[in-house]
Design a protein around this motif. Structure first.
Motif, PDB file in Angstrom:
ATOM      1  N   GLU A   6       1.507   2.727 -94.826  1.00 41.22           N
ATOM      2  CA  GLU A   6       2.094   2.610 -93.495  1.00 41.22           C
ATOM      3  C   GLU A   6       3.608   2.815 -93.504  1.00 41.22           C
ATOM      4  OE1 GLU A   6      -0.283   0.630 -94.639  1.00 41.22           O
ATOM      5  OE2 GLU A   6      -1.881   1.070 -93.207  1.00 41.22           O
ATOM      6  N   LEU A  14       2.464   5.525 -86.543  1.00 44.52           N
ATOM      7  CA  LEU A  14       2.103   4.101 -86.583  1.00 44.52           C
ATOM      8  C   LEU A  14       1.512   3.655 -85.247  1.00 44.52           C
ATOM      9  CD1 LEU A  14       5.123   2.567 -88.530  1.00 44.52           C
ATOM     10  CD2 LEU A  14       2.731   2.601 -89.273  1.00 44.52           C
ATOM     11  N   ALA A  31      -0.617  -1.337 -89.280  1.00 49.58           N
ATOM     12  CA  ALA A  31       0.358  -0.512 -88.554  1.00 49.58           C
ATOM     13  C   ALA A  31       1.233  -1.375 -87.643  1.00 49.58           C
ATOM     14  CB  ALA A  31      -0.374   0.557 -87.740  1.00 49.58           C
TER      15      ALA A  31
END
Length: 280
Positions: A6, A14, A31
């Motif tokens: 991430e 994201l 995320a």
């Protein structure tokens, strides 16, 4: 090919990933957590815009992001700015899942303006929304918030009752009013052991003498929880020590409930110390 971690994703990527899967999707929450850490105006602007989206999922995720955005360095001005974005969105929201997310987000922010905005939702027909209200009010200690939490501690839904009782009993331990104590006493008759345990602990923390006999019965019962043991330690009544010692003797060293064993041994040590102090 494996997805990149991430931290290597762009802000756009994201936000897109927060929409994957169901409400509790682990990838989506990773995320969200990354966005919390990344922070900044770009993330705020996107999350605030999503609060106005036609998609309930985007509105909910916008609230999830704002809940703990910039959590490591949140000035009062930032908290006010995030709250300014959430309050008008909450006022017009109809989707239960989104209302829960917005209420919980306001709880993380702790802005006192959230209290009057959340109060009308304590009677919402959806238990998830009422749970969100508990989360939203949990950090507040004003009379209106406490009255709403007392009301929710009597809710028909067990999860709502449990968390409202926990909030009143342990989290708000700095508050001690007759009405709050009576609300905890009302929960002593619960068959749900966690709700009863939260009430026992809350009363024990306030050294309410009415808790001694219900606590003794709980420690003598077939199901004893860490909350019951914590209540025995908090009450500091050494007459409960023999019951705790019985549980220690019954503990199997191979017992997998290490948390219960640790709490039990700590409570025994605390009460034995009181006995020694009285003897000196």
């Amino acid at each position: 090919m494996d997805s990149p971690p991430e931290a290597d994703l762009s802000t756009d990527e994201l936000f897109a990933r927060t929409l994957q899967g169901g409400e509790e999707d682990e990838g989506a929450w990773r995320a969200i957590w990354q966005l919390h850490h990344r922070g900044g105006d770009e993330v705020f602007q996107r999350a605030a815009a999503w609060l106005q989206s036609s998609s309930p999922k985007e509105r909910g995720r916008g609230a999830n992001v704002l809940a703990q955005l910039d959590f490591r360095n949140r000035s009062p001005e930032r908290i006010a700015r995030f709250t300014d974005a959430l309050l008008p969105a909450l006022a017009k929201e109809q989707d239960a899942a989104v209302l829960e997310a917005m209420a919980a987000a306001l709880g993380h922010l702790g802005d006192p303006r959230a209290v009057p905005a959340l109060l009308p939702l304590k009677e919402h027909p959806d238990a998830h929304v009422r749970f969100g209200v508990v989360m939203g009010l949990a950090s507040h200690r004003d009379a209106q918030a406490l009255q709403a939490l007392i009301h929710l501690s009597r809710d028909a839904d067990e999860v709502v009752r449990e968390w409202a009782t926990f909030t009143l009993g342990s989290q708000a331990r700095d508050v001690d009013t007759l009405e709050l104590r009576e609300a905890l006493v009302d929960r002593l008759s619960e068959t749900h052991v966690k709700i009863r345990g939260e009430a026992l602990l809350g009363l024990a923390l306030r050294k309410d003498a009415r808790v001694l006999e219900p606590l003794r019965r709980a420690l003598e019962g077939p199901v004893v929880t860490t909350l019951d043991v914590e209540a025995a330690q908090a009450l500091e009544d050494v007459s409960l020590l023999p019951l705790l010692l019985e549980h220690r003797e019954a503990c199997d060293e191979e017992d997998e409930d290490h948390e219960f064993r640790a709490v039990l041994f700590e409570a025994i040590h605390a009460l034995e110390s009181l006995v020694r102090d009285k003897a000196d």
